[in-house]
Each structure stands twice: as C-alpha cells, then as structure tokens.
Design an enzyme around this catalytic site. Structure first.
Site, PDB file in Angstrom:
ATOM      1  CG  ASN A 153       6.361   9.369   1.932  1.00  0.00           C
ATOM      2  OD1 ASN A 153       6.529   7.928   2.588  1.00  0.00           O
ATOM      3  ND2 ASN A 153       6.195  10.426   3.389  1.00  0.00           N
ATOM      4  CD  GLU A 249       5.296   5.416  11.374  1.00  0.00           C
ATOM      5  OE1 GLU A 249       6.065   4.779  11.688  1.00  0.00           O
ATOM      6  OE2 GLU A 249       4.940   6.015  10.202  1.00  0.00           O
ATOM      7  CB  CYS A 283       3.576  11.949   7.607  1.00  0.00           C
ATOM      8  SG  CYS A 283       5.016  11.832   8.867  1.00  0.00           S
TER       9      CYS A 283
HETATM   10  N1  LIG Z   1       2.563   9.557  10.118  1.00  0.00           N
HETATM   11  C1  LIG Z   1       3.354   8.951   9.556  1.00  0.00           C
HETATM   12  O1  LIG Z   1       4.728   8.610   9.604  1.00  0.00           O
HETATM   13  C2  LIG Z   1       3.758   8.989   8.203  1.00  0.00           C
HETATM   14  C3  LIG Z   1       2.449   9.146   7.366  1.00  0.00           C
HETATM   15  N2  LIG Z   1       2.124   8.836   5.948  1.00  0.00           N
HETATM   16  C4  LIG Z   1       1.115   9.545   5.230  1.00  0.00           C
HETATM   17  O2  LIG Z   1       1.135   8.653   3.905  1.00  0.00           O
HETATM   18  C5  LIG Z   1       0.399   8.918   2.900  1.00  0.00           C
HETATM   19  C6  LIG Z   1       1.108   9.322   1.429  1.00  0.00           C
HETATM   20  O3  LIG Z   1       1.722   7.694   1.275  1.00  0.00           O
HETATM   21  P1  LIG Z   1       1.209   6.695   0.152  1.00  0.00           P
HETATM   22  O4  LIG Z   1       2.044   6.007  -0.104  1.00  0.00           O
HETATM   23  O5  LIG Z   1       0.887   7.710  -0.998  1.00  0.00           O
HETATM   24  O6  LIG Z   1      -0.513   6.144   1.325  1.00  0.00           O
HETATM   25  P2  LIG Z   1      -1.301   5.224   0.872  1.00  0.00           P
HETATM   26  O7  LIG Z   1      -2.863   5.436   2.298  1.00  0.00           O
HETATM   27  O8  LIG Z   1      -1.718   5.466  -0.675  1.00  0.00           O
HETATM   28  O9  LIG Z   1      -0.195   4.362   0.915  1.00  0.00           O
HETATM   29  C7  LIG Z   1       0.407   3.469   1.164  1.00  0.00           C
HETATM   30  C8  LIG Z   1       0.280   1.332   1.192  1.00  0.00           C
HETATM   31  O10 LIG Z   1      -0.706   0.970   1.673  1.00  0.00           O
HETATM   32  C9  LIG Z   1      -0.678   0.168   0.673  1.00  0.00           C
HETATM   33  N3  LIG Z   1      -2.357   0.066   0.205  1.00  0.00           N
HETATM   34  C10 LIG Z   1      -2.885   0.938  -1.037  1.00  0.00           C
HETATM   35  N4  LIG Z   1      -4.309   0.220  -0.670  1.00  0.00           N
HETATM   36  C11 LIG Z   1      -4.414  -0.739   0.572  1.00  0.00           C
HETATM   37  C12 LIG Z   1      -5.186  -1.806   1.036  1.00  0.00           C
HETATM   38  N5  LIG Z   1      -6.541  -1.609   0.350  1.00  0.00           N
HETATM   39  N6  LIG Z   1      -5.002  -2.602   1.789  1.00  0.00           N
HETATM   40  C13 LIG Z   1      -3.559  -2.890   2.256  1.00  0.00           C
HETATM   41  N7  LIG Z   1      -2.473  -1.567   1.670  1.00  0.00           N
HETATM   42  C14 LIG Z   1      -3.240  -1.068   0.984  1.00  0.00           C
HETATM   43  C15 LIG Z   1       0.086   1.856  -0.857  1.00  0.00           C
HETATM   44  O11 LIG Z   1      -0.114   0.367  -1.939  1.00  0.00           O
HETATM   45  P3  LIG Z   1       0.245   1.183  -3.027  1.00  0.00           P
HETATM   46  O12 LIG Z   1       1.326   1.454  -2.774  1.00  0.00           O
HETATM   47  O13 LIG Z   1      -0.103  -0.177  -3.927  1.00  0.00           O
HETATM   48  O14 LIG Z   1      -1.355   1.679  -3.677  1.00  0.00           O
HETATM   49  C16 LIG Z   1       1.090   1.704  -0.244  1.00  0.00           C
HETATM   50  O15 LIG Z   1       1.998   0.453   0.151  1.00  0.00           O
HETATM   51  C17 LIG Z   1       0.206  10.697   3.453  1.00  0.00           C
HETATM   52  O16 LIG Z   1      -1.036  10.859   4.136  1.00  0.00           O
HETATM   53  C18 LIG Z   1       1.141  11.049   4.507  1.00  0.00           C
HETATM   54  O17 LIG Z   1       1.086  11.476   5.526  1.00  0.00           O
HETATM   55  C19 LIG Z   1       3.200   9.288   4.689  1.00  0.00           C
HETATM   56  C20 LIG Z   1       4.828   8.615   5.442  1.00  0.00           C
HETATM   57  C21 LIG Z   1       4.970   9.109   6.903  1.00  0.00           C
HETATM   58  O1  LIG Z   2       7.444   9.951   5.995  1.00  0.00           O
HETATM   59  C1  LIG Z   2       7.091  10.744   7.142  1.00  0.00           C
HETATM   60  O2  LIG Z   2       6.818  11.560   6.655  1.00  0.00           O
HETATM   61  C2  LIG Z   2       8.386  10.407   7.956  1.00  0.00           C
HETATM   62  O3  LIG Z   2       7.764   9.320   8.832  1.00  0.00           O
HETATM   63  C3  LIG Z   2       8.667  11.405   8.103  1.00  0.00           C
HETATM   64  O4  LIG Z   2      10.430  11.322   8.877  1.00  0.00           O
HETATM   65  P1  LIG Z   2      10.933  12.105   8.563  1.00  0.00           P
HETATM   66  O5  LIG Z   2      10.935  13.396   9.424  1.00  0.00           O
HETATM   67  O6  LIG Z   2      12.505  12.036   8.893  1.00  0.00           O
HETATM   68  O7  LIG Z   2      10.911  13.881   7.804  1.00  0.00           O
END
Ligand SMILES: NC(=O)C1=CN([C@@H]2O[C@H](COP(=O)(O)OP(=O)(O)OC[C@H]3O[C@@H](n4cnc5c(N)ncnc54)[C@H](OP(=O)(O)O)[C@@H]3O)[C@@H](O)[C@H]2O)C=CC1
Ligand SMILES: O=C(O)[C@H](O)COP(=O)(O)O
Length: 473
Positions: A153, A249, A283
């Site tokens: 994202n 995160e 997130c």
């Molecule tokens: N707290 C925060 O700051 C944030 C949290 N998020 C959270 O992230 C999620 C959405 O993002 P999303 O990309 O779908 O998340 P994912 O957990 O599906 O993927 C995140 C990353 O991890 C990689 N990955 C997947 N499997 C593995 C593994 N076994 N070992 C190491 N790396 C792996 C993915 O690669 P690939 O794409 O190749 O699968 C990607 O690069 C939501 O739950 C959201 O809340 C998002 C942004 C900020």
């Molecule tokens: O991935 C997320 O959701 C970000 O860490 C949040 O960032 P934002 O609040 O600036 O959108």
C-alpha cells in the site's frame, strides 16, 4: 512490456523466471520483475555483507550527503514515479505523487537526524562508590545487514522509511519489495543507486514472499528485520527470526470514539477521510466508530452526507475510491458486509461492486457478534457500533486484538486524556483522523499491531545497537 531488474551488488540483474505485474484497475500488463529463487539470494546476502564494513566506515555526514542527493533526485522524478506507482497499486495519481514527495522529505530529514545521533557518557559513581573510578562511553553502531520488507500500500514510502534509517546508521540493506508494488520499489532503489549508494549497500529482491520469504528471514547474514505488512505474515516472520531483532508494523482496527459533546460535523469529516482514503487500504484507517444513542442518528446522517462527496473511479481520475489491490481482498470485504447484514446491520449506502471495485459502504447497528466489528477489512467499509457510554467504548476498543491508533472526538480535553490513557494503542489523535504522520513522530502498534517504534529518529535508533567502552580512571 518493460522488464524491470534487481539491483544486486551495484548491477541490474534478471533471473530466468519473471512475474508479470498487472494494473489492478484495468488488468493491463505494466511490466515484469524477476522471480528470484532461493539460490539467487545467496549472492545478494554476500554482497550486502561485504559492502557493510566500508559503508559503516564512512563519516555519517558522507552517508548523509548521498541520502540528500537521493531525496533531491526522488523529488525531481516525483511525477514519473508517482504515475507508475498509481498504475501499479491503483492509488489516485495525486496521492501517489504525494507519496513520492513525502518520501523525499523523509529521506532528507533522516539524513539530518542521522547527523545528530549521539553517544552517551555515564559515571560509575552514580551507581556505587566502588565503581566511582569507572566511566562508560556508550557508542551506537550499525546492526549489520538489515532485511527490509515493505507492503503493497506504500511501496515507496514504507520502503524508504526502512532503507534510509538503516543506511544512515551504517547498515547495508536487502530490500524485499512487495510483489504488487515491486516496480515502484525498484524505482526507489534506482534513485538510491543514482545518488551514489555504493555497490552492495542497497540490494533488491523481487519474488513472491510465499516462495522466498522464509529463506530471506532465516538467512544467517541477516542481522535485523524491519517488516510492514499483515499480522499473519509478521507473526510468522517473528517466529522464524529467533533472536534476530525485529521491527514490525502490522494490522490495525483503529477506532473513532465520538463523545456526546463532539462537534459532529468535524467528526464526520475526519472519520470519512480517515476511513476511505486510498479506499481504506491503510493500516491507520478508521475501521470502526463508537457513538452513544444520543448522537448516533445525527452522526450517521453527517457521515452519510460527507460520503456523498467521495468520488468512485480510476486512479488517473484522482477518484477517492479506486479498485482494490485484487479481487481476493474485495471478496473478503464482500463476505464481511454480507455477514453483518445477515446478522442485522443496517446498510446506509447501497452495496455496489464491479470486479475489485467496491463503492464506499456505511453500516449502522453493527454488533459485536459480527466479524466486521473485529476484523481488519482493508477496504472501503465503515461499521458504526452504538454503545451505552464511554466505558463501553473503551472496553470494546480495547477488546480488539489490535492496538495501533484511536481518535477521540470531544472538546473535553481532560476527559480525552483520561480516555486516551486507558486505550491500549500507540497513538491517540484528538479531534482528528488516525494517521501515521508527521513522519518524525513516534509510530508504534501494541498487541498484534506491532513490535518496536518507528518515526525517523526512533527508526534510526532501532537500526543501531549500543556498545559500551568502559574506562578505569
Ligand atoms: N502498521 C503499519 O504500519 C502497516 C500495516 N500494514 C498491514 O499490511 C497489510 C497489507 O499489506 P500486504 O502487502 O497485503 O501484507 P502482507 O503481509 O501480505 O505482505 C507484506 C510483505 O511481506 C511479504 N511476505 C509475504 N510472505 C512472506 C514471508 N513468508 N516472509 C517474508 N516476507 C513475506 C510480501 O511479499 P509479497 O507481496 O511477495 O507477498 C510483502 O512484501 C494489512 O494487514 C495492513 O494493516 C500495511 C501498512 C502499514
Ligand atoms: O500503511 C499504512 O497504512 C501507513 O503506515 C499509514 O500511513 P498514513 O496514515 O500516512 O496513510
């Protein structure tokens, strides 16, 4: 179709297998990226290890100069990279360009903050008389090789927020891009490369996390892991990582608590912006609203009215609501909505879906037996939970497995502080939507929302360990 390559030891390299990246909004092919396999990771890790000593030996100010150069180059290319990013993850074009500009600012600030890193001097006599001849000089040093894993994202910003603090601290980086977001991530790597980051100091890995993730995480050359993504994958990584320091995160279920004296117009405005920006794929999005009966009807009406201003369409039209990252996410959201409606929730907007595009949805009368009250949808659906009083708001807010952020709407600041102290989250926003910025503020999640603290200065600290030199006078 363009083939994008990985940066390995200062060179752009492909592999025999590739992954085709398609635009989520149109299904058009955007380009291919290498599908790295386990055997190819070895070269990446060895190049990161070999480059580390020399990189760490530079003066901080020399590393900072390279980061400043990267920030300038990124700003210059913000429109081009932002446009590509917008196509790759279906984020509105304007928000995508903003993401790149914000990233340039973050890199520049990280460079400056890195130059202010300080050691510490401690007097032994402060603890005991027998130690009074001792003095400790506490120095900060790099962890070594950092594995940075970013989510789809914010494929540029949440990559740079890991890479820049690691680099300024003297670490080398192996950056695993999200697969959907890989092309944008590789643009960021190109910028660092063009800015003069030496060979091996920043390397990229593209390929499915499900295929190569475990091999990356468990690789002996990895000294620390900085991950943003889902709680499910984050937990898996933390279990595999053993004693390697991890920063995580993860997911969230941020709540808005609307108190009885709140300015409902402002609350509605902030809640709608907080819930629906980038179609709720943040997130920090507001993912549930608590309100007492006294205000519930008026708040729901104000939110409904505000939602009428949301445009639905394509990223290049700068629509507020754009197609979701894939149809699996859309299916999950549809399931959550159907489950809630079946159990008695009241739809305040019409449910509409075309493939992976879901129109913004407001559900009133959501109750705790519905999955929507607890699960993170990562999409444009907002549940309203009507509660008895403030105590019930706090109890339900804290009953979530997540603990990222909350927003409190009231003019009674002493009460808001009391409520804020009782909330099990990393950040409490007052009369404002939940969000990560400003990027130098501490950003952390508790419970299943994460481990460790981010935010520029805190991120640099997290990428360094202390070493004490003790002298006897
Ligand atoms: N707290 C925060 O700051 C944030 C949290 N998020 C959270 O992230 C999620 C959405 O993002 P999303 O990309 O779908 O998340 P994912 O957990 O599906 O993927 C995140 C990353 O991890 C990689 N990955 C997947 N499997 C593995 C593994 N076994 N070992 C190491 N790396 C792996 C993915 O690669 P690939 O794409 O190749 O699968 C990607 O690069 C939501 O739950 C959201 O809340 C998002 C942004 C900020
Ligand atoms: O991935 C997320 O959701 C970000 O860490 C949040 O960032 P934002 O609040 O600036 O959108």
């Amino acid at each position: 179709m363009k083939s994008y390559l990985n940066l390995v030891n200062g060179e752009w390299k492909g592999t025999s297998q590739t992954i085709t990246i398609k635009e989520p909004a149109t299904g058009k092919e955007l380009g291919t990226v290498p599908a790295m396999e386990e055997k190819e990771i070895e070269e990446v890790m060895q190049s990161a290890r070999q480059a580390q000593k020399e990189w760490q030996a530079l003066a901080v100010v020399e590393r900072a100069q390279i980061l400043h150069q990267a920030a300038q180059l990124l700003k210059k290319e913000a429109v081009e990279i932002g446009t590509l990013l917008s196509k790759e993850i279906a984020k509105s074009r304007a928000a995508s360009i903003q993401e790149v500009e914000r990233t340039a600012d973050l890199i520049a600030y990280t460079a400056e903050e890195g130059c202010r890193m300080e050691g510490q001097i401690l007097e032994g006599g402060s603890f005991s008389k027998k130690d009074q001849n001792k003095i400790a000089f506490v120095h900060k040093e790099a962890m070594g090789v950092v594995l940075a894993i970013a989510p789809f994202n914010y494929p540029v910003n949440l990559a740079a927020s890991k890479i820049a603090p690691a680099l300024i601290g003297g670490n080398t980086v192996v950056f695993k891009t999200p697969t959907q977001g890989a092309i944008s991530g590789l643009q960021l790597a190109r910028i660092f490369h063009e800015a003069g980051v030496p060979a091996g100091v920043l390397n990229t890995v593209t390929g499915r996390g499900s295929v190569i993730g475990d091999a990356l995480v468990t690789h002996p050359e990895v000294d620390a892991i900085n991950f943003t993504g889902s709680t499910e994958i984050g937990t898996h990584i933390a279990e595999l990582a053993g004693m390697k320091p991890c920063i995580m995160e993860l997911g969230g279920k941020d709540a808005a608590l609307v108190l009885e004296d709140a300015d409902l117009e402002n609350a509605a405005k902030e809640i709608v912006a907080g819930a629906f920006q980038y179609s709720g794929q943040r997130c920090t999005a507001i993912k549930r609203v608590f309100v007492t009966e006294k205000n519930a009807d008026a708040l729901v009406a104000a939110i409904q009215k505000e939602m009428e201003t949301l445009s639905v369409g394509l990223p290049e039209e700068n629509a507020d609501i754009t197609p979701l990252i894939d149809r699996f996410v859309a299916d999950h959201i549809e399931f959550l909505i159907e489950d809630a409606l079946l159990k008695g929730a009241v739809a305040k907007t019409k449910y509409q879906r075309e493939r992976n595009l879901i129109w913004p949805m407001l559900l009133d009368q959501v109750t705790v037996d519905m999955d929507l009250a607890w699960e993170e949808p990562f999409g444009p659906v907002l549940p309203i939970l009507r509660v008895k009083d403030v105590e019930e708001m706090i109890r339900l807010a804290n009953a979530s497995e997540y603990g990222l952020q909350s927003a409190i709407f009231t003019n009674n600041y002493p009460l808001a502080m009391e409520i804020g102290k009782a909330l099990k989250v990393g950040t409490v926003h007052m009369n404002h939507r939940t969000q990560r910025g400003a990027d130098h503020f501490p950003f952390l999640g508790i419970k299943n929302s994460g481990l460790g603290v981010q935010g520029i200065k805190y991120s640099i600290d997290a990428m360094m360990r202390m070493k004490s030199f003790v002298f006897e006078r």
